[in-house]
Design a protein around this motif. Structure first.
Motif, PDB file in Angstrom:
ATOM      1  N   LEU A  50       0.844  -1.190   0.000  1.00 30.67           N
ATOM      2  CA  LEU A  50       0.000   0.000   0.000  1.00 30.67           C
ATOM      3  C   LEU A  50       0.879   1.240   0.000  1.00 30.67           C
ATOM      4  CD1 LEU A  50      -2.590  -0.964   2.773  1.00 30.67           C
ATOM      5  CD2 LEU A  50      -2.843  -1.252   0.308  1.00 30.67           C
ATOM      6  N   SER A  51       0.536   2.185  -0.841  1.00 30.68           N
ATOM      7  CA  SER A  51       1.217   3.473  -0.860  1.00 30.68           C
ATOM      8  C   SER A  51       0.197   4.521  -1.256  1.00 30.68           C
ATOM      9  CB  SER A  51       2.391   3.450  -1.858  1.00 30.68           C
ATOM     10  OG  SER A  51       3.097   4.675  -1.830  1.00 30.68           O
ATOM     11  N   LEU A  52      -0.366   5.186  -0.250  1.00 30.08           N
ATOM     12  CA  LEU A  52      -1.481   6.108  -0.464  1.00 30.08           C
ATOM     13  C   LEU A  52      -1.160   7.463   0.154  1.00 30.08           C
ATOM     14  CD1 LEU A  52      -4.295   3.601   0.539  1.00 30.08           C
ATOM     15  CD2 LEU A  52      -3.853   4.416  -1.786  1.00 30.08           C
ATOM     16  N   ASP A  53      -1.584   8.522  -0.510  1.00 33.86           N
ATOM     17  CA  ASP A  53      -1.355   9.874  -0.005  1.00 33.86           C
ATOM     18  C   ASP A  53      -2.693  10.551   0.267  1.00 33.86           C
ATOM     19  OD1 ASP A  53       0.778  12.103   0.369  1.00 33.86           O
ATOM     20  OD2 ASP A  53      -0.848  13.053  -0.751  1.00 33.86           O
ATOM     21  N   PHE A  54      -2.812  11.155   1.462  1.00 36.11           N
ATOM     22  CA  PHE A  54      -4.033  11.849   1.845  1.00 36.11           C
ATOM     23  C   PHE A  54      -3.675  13.262   2.285  1.00 36.11           C
ATOM     24  CE2 PHE A  54      -4.694   7.328   2.704  1.00 36.11           C
ATOM     25  CZ  PHE A  54      -5.838   7.083   1.938  1.00 36.11           C
ATOM     26  N   ASN A  55      -3.647  14.165   1.326  1.00 40.71           N
ATOM     27  CA  ASN A  55      -3.347  15.570   1.605  1.00 40.71           C
ATOM     28  C   ASN A  55      -2.077  15.750   2.427  1.00 40.71           C
ATOM     29  OD1 ASN A  55      -5.703  16.509   0.266  1.00 40.71           O
ATOM     30  ND2 ASN A  55      -6.932  16.059   2.082  1.00 40.71           N
ATOM     31  N   ALA A 104      -8.497   0.017   2.507  1.00 42.41           N
ATOM     32  CA  ALA A 104      -7.143   0.229   2.001  1.00 42.41           C
ATOM     33  C   ALA A 104      -6.913  -0.506   0.684  1.00 42.41           C
ATOM     34  CB  ALA A 104      -6.130  -0.230   3.043  1.00 42.41           C
ATOM     35  N   ALA A 105      -7.407  -1.740   0.589  1.00 41.63           N
ATOM     36  CA  ALA A 105      -7.245  -2.491  -0.656  1.00 41.63           C
ATOM     37  C   ALA A 105      -7.971  -1.805  -1.800  1.00 41.63           C
ATOM     38  CB  ALA A 105      -7.768  -3.915  -0.469  1.00 41.63           C
ATOM     39  N   ALA A 106      -9.222  -1.412  -1.555  1.00 39.68           N
ATOM     40  CA  ALA A 106     -10.000  -0.769  -2.611  1.00 39.68           C
ATOM     41  C   ALA A 106      -9.410   0.585  -2.997  1.00 39.68           C
ATOM     42  CB  ALA A 106     -11.447  -0.605  -2.156  1.00 39.68           C
ATOM     43  N   ALA A 107      -8.953   1.359  -1.997  1.00 37.51           N
ATOM     44  CA  ALA A 107      -8.349   2.662  -2.285  1.00 37.51           C
ATOM     45  C   ALA A 107      -7.103   2.519  -3.147  1.00 37.51           C
ATOM     46  CB  ALA A 107      -8.009   3.379  -0.983  1.00 37.51           C
ATOM     47  N   SER A 108      -6.448   1.358  -3.073  1.00 37.12           N
ATOM     48  CA  SER A 108      -5.262   1.087  -3.890  1.00 37.12           C
ATOM     49  C   SER A 108      -5.626   0.541  -5.262  1.00 37.12           C
ATOM     50  CB  SER A 108      -4.346   0.091  -3.172  1.00 37.12           C
ATOM     51  OG  SER A 108      -3.912   0.611  -1.933  1.00 37.12           O
ATOM     52  N   GLN A 130     -13.444   1.998  -5.581  1.00 34.63           N
ATOM     53  CA  GLN A 130     -12.168   2.648  -5.284  1.00 34.63           C
ATOM     54  C   GLN A 130     -12.338   4.092  -4.827  1.00 34.63           C
ATOM     55  OE1 GLN A 130      -9.320   2.712  -8.510  1.00 34.63           O
ATOM     56  NE2 GLN A 130      -7.689   3.552  -7.232  1.00 34.63           N
ATOM     57  N   ALA A 131     -13.130   4.878  -5.534  1.00 31.27           N
ATOM     58  CA  ALA A 131     -13.265   6.297  -5.191  1.00 31.27           C
ATOM     59  C   ALA A 131     -13.891   6.478  -3.813  1.00 31.27           C
ATOM     60  CB  ALA A 131     -14.103   7.014  -6.247  1.00 31.27           C
ATOM     61  N   LEU A 132     -14.936   5.709  -3.527  1.00 34.32           N
ATOM     62  CA  LEU A 132     -15.592   5.817  -2.226  1.00 34.32           C
ATOM     63  C   LEU A 132     -14.654   5.370  -1.106  1.00 34.32           C
ATOM     64  CD1 LEU A 132     -18.120   6.330  -0.514  1.00 34.32           C
ATOM     65  CD2 LEU A 132     -18.821   3.973  -0.996  1.00 34.32           C
ATOM     66  N   ALA A 133     -13.930   4.276  -1.334  1.00 34.49           N
ATOM     67  CA  ALA A 133     -13.008   3.778  -0.320  1.00 34.49           C
ATOM     68  C   ALA A 133     -11.910   4.794  -0.037  1.00 34.49           C
ATOM     69  CB  ALA A 133     -12.406   2.449  -0.765  1.00 34.49           C
ATOM     70  N   HIS A 134     -11.380   5.407  -1.079  1.00 31.75           N
ATOM     71  CA  HIS A 134     -10.316   6.400  -0.894  1.00 31.75           C
ATOM     72  C   HIS A 134     -10.831   7.594  -0.098  1.00 31.75           C
ATOM     73  CE1 HIS A 134      -7.163   9.337  -1.824  1.00 31.75           C
ATOM     74  NE2 HIS A 134      -6.391   8.309  -2.150  1.00 31.75           N
ATOM     75  N   ALA A 135     -12.056   8.036  -0.398  1.00 28.79           N
ATOM     76  CA  ALA A 135     -12.629   9.175   0.317  1.00 28.79           C
ATOM     77  C   ALA A 135     -12.873   8.834   1.789  1.00 28.79           C
ATOM     78  CB  ALA A 135     -13.930   9.600  -0.350  1.00 28.79           C
ATOM     79  N   LEU A 140     -10.952   9.229   7.573  1.00 29.04           N
ATOM     80  CA  LEU A 140     -10.458   8.640   8.812  1.00 29.04           C
ATOM     81  C   LEU A 140      -9.042   9.121   9.135  1.00 29.04           C
ATOM     82  CD1 LEU A 140     -11.750   4.972   8.393  1.00 29.04           C
ATOM     83  CD2 LEU A 140     -12.640   6.716   9.943  1.00 29.04           C
ATOM     84  N   VAL A 141      -8.205   9.243   8.116  1.00 34.25           N
ATOM     85  CA  VAL A 141      -6.846   9.752   8.325  1.00 34.25           C
ATOM     86  C   VAL A 141      -6.893  11.188   8.847  1.00 34.25           C
ATOM     87  CG1 VAL A 141      -4.728  10.429   7.128  1.00 34.25           C
ATOM     88  CG2 VAL A 141      -5.775   8.212   6.639  1.00 34.25           C
ATOM     89  N   TRP A 142      -7.794  11.978   8.293  1.00 37.06           N
ATOM     90  CA  TRP A 142      -7.935  13.370   8.737  1.00 37.06           C
ATOM     91  C   TRP A 142      -8.379  13.424  10.194  1.00 37.06           C
ATOM     92  CZ3 TRP A 142     -12.585  16.280   9.758  1.00 37.06           C
ATOM     93  CH2 TRP A 142     -12.367  17.641   9.952  1.00 37.06           C
ATOM     94  N   LEU A 143      -9.320  12.572  10.590  1.00 36.22           N
ATOM     95  CA  LEU A 143      -9.755  12.525  11.980  1.00 36.22           C
ATOM     96  C   LEU A 143      -8.621  12.057  12.894  1.00 36.22           C
ATOM     97  CD1 LEU A 143     -13.298  10.984  11.422  1.00 36.22           C
ATOM     98  CD2 LEU A 143     -12.835  13.247  12.398  1.00 36.22           C
ATOM     99  N   TRP A 144      -7.853  11.075  12.429  1.00 34.53           N
ATOM    100  CA  TRP A 144      -6.693  10.612  13.201  1.00 34.53           C
ATOM    101  C   TRP A 144      -5.718  11.755  13.440  1.00 34.53           C
ATOM    102  CZ3 TRP A 144      -1.693  10.609  11.125  1.00 34.53           C
ATOM    103  CH2 TRP A 144      -0.706  10.046  11.949  1.00 34.53           C
ATOM    104  N   ARG A 145      -5.490  12.546  12.398  1.00 33.66           N
ATOM    105  CA  ARG A 145      -4.551  13.670  12.529  1.00 33.66           C
ATOM    106  C   ARG A 145      -5.077  14.714  13.513  1.00 33.66           C
ATOM    107  NH1 ARG A 145      -1.880  16.667  14.077  1.00 33.66           N
ATOM    108  NH2 ARG A 145      -0.269  17.998  13.165  1.00 33.66           N
ATOM    109  N   ARG A 146      -6.365  14.999  13.465  1.00 35.47           N
ATOM    110  CA  ARG A 146      -6.958  15.938  14.419  1.00 35.47           C
ATOM    111  C   ARG A 146      -6.821  15.431  15.851  1.00 35.47           C
ATOM    112  NH1 ARG A 146     -12.954  17.040  13.402  1.00 35.47           N
ATOM    113  NH2 ARG A 146     -12.612  18.130  15.391  1.00 35.47           N
ATOM    114  N   ASN A 147      -6.948  14.131  16.022  1.00 28.62           N
ATOM    115  CA  ASN A 147      -6.886  13.551  17.359  1.00 28.62           C
ATOM    116  C   ASN A 147      -5.496  13.695  17.980  1.00 28.62           C
ATOM    117  OD1 ASN A 147      -8.329  11.759  19.387  1.00 28.62           O
ATOM    118  ND2 ASN A 147      -6.510  10.525  18.956  1.00 28.62           N
ATOM    119  N   LEU A 148      -4.470  13.874  17.152  1.00 27.35           N
ATOM    120  CA  LEU A 148      -3.125  14.082  17.690  1.00 27.35           C
ATOM    121  C   LEU A 148      -2.999  15.440  18.367  1.00 27.35           C
ATOM    122  CD1 LEU A 148      -0.875  12.618  14.839  1.00 27.35           C
ATOM    123  CD2 LEU A 148      -1.670  11.488  16.922  1.00 27.35           C
TER     124      LEU A 148
END
Length: 231
Positions: A50-55, A104-108, A130-135, A140-148
């Motif tokens: 997996l190699s995915l970028d989220f902003n 993660a699989a679908a987003a890839s 794929q598009a829905l999974a990536h979104a 979730l990644v954005w929420l994880w980052r806020r939680n930090l």
């Protein structure tokens, strides 16, 4: 079961026989279901990178436990706990890891079916768009980052009760013969009861943003077959 008896793990003599019989009744259906799946997907398959970028937040990981065979490639996992509640409904909190695997699989861009063999059921998870999974994974990644920066006002089982139309107050506070989620010391320190949690202005938005997609996924993309004990 015989080996456990010889090792002294089970009660000795006639008292131990019912224990041994119950152990076999519980585990034979699980083992049989696992072997049947392995017979359908006979070949080991390479791990999915997996190699995915989220902003600007980059996710590098692997999806393992892949096997190939009838119907293409799928991932197969076992878990020792149960996934059904007393009403024989799926416990969403037990499927969070499986959901993230599918996202993660679908987003890839990879279509994977997932199979989870639990103590009481086989859960089958269909491939995702794929598009829905990536979104959804990006959210979730954005929420994880806020939680930090600051703990998000959310508790897993309580939020799931909210989005699934159950009782979030009782789930958090607990009650007669019911341990509430507030028993978690980290949650209790921040929100000592449901009133304190619900008073946080971010509670509802965080709960729905994080867990409503999980509940919808279970309703739309997940099938469950209960395992019956051997007679």
């Amino acid at each position: 079961a015989e080996r456990l008896s010889r090792e002294g793990v089970l009660p000795i003599g006639l008292i131990g026989e019912p224990w041994k019989d119950q152990l076999v009744k519980d585990l034979v259906p699980v083992r049989s279901a696992w072997l049947a799946l392995c017979a359908r997907f006979k070949q080991d398959a390479p791990k999915l990178a997996l190699s995915l970028d989220f902003n600007g937040i980059h996710l590098d990981d692997w999806i393992d436990k892949l096997r190939a065979g009838e119907g293409g490639t799928a991932w197969l996992l076992q878990m020792s706990s149960r996934v059904l509640n007393k009403k024989e409904e799926l416990r969403a909190d037990k499927l969070i890891g499986a959901w993230l695997r599918q996202l993660a699989a679908a987003a890839s861009g990879v279509e994977l079916t997932g199979y989870l063999v639990a103590r009481d059921a086989i859960v089958t998870m269909a491939p995702l768009d794929q598009a829905l999974a990536h979104a959804q994974l990006g959210a979730l990644v954005w929420l994880w980052r806020r939680n930090l920066d600051k703990p998000l006002a959310v508790a897993c089982k309580t939020a799931l009760a909210l989005v699934q139309g159950s009782d979030p107050r009782g789930t958090y506070n607990g009650g007669f013969e019911l341990t509430g989620e507030v028993a978690d010391e980290c949650l209790a320190r921040l929100w000592p009861d449901f009133a304190a949690l619900a008073a946080d202005p971010e509670w509802f938005d965080c709960a729905t943003a994080m867990y409503r997609p999980l509940a919808e996924w279970i309703g739309q993309h997940v099938e469950v077959r209960k395992l019956e004990a051997e007679l």
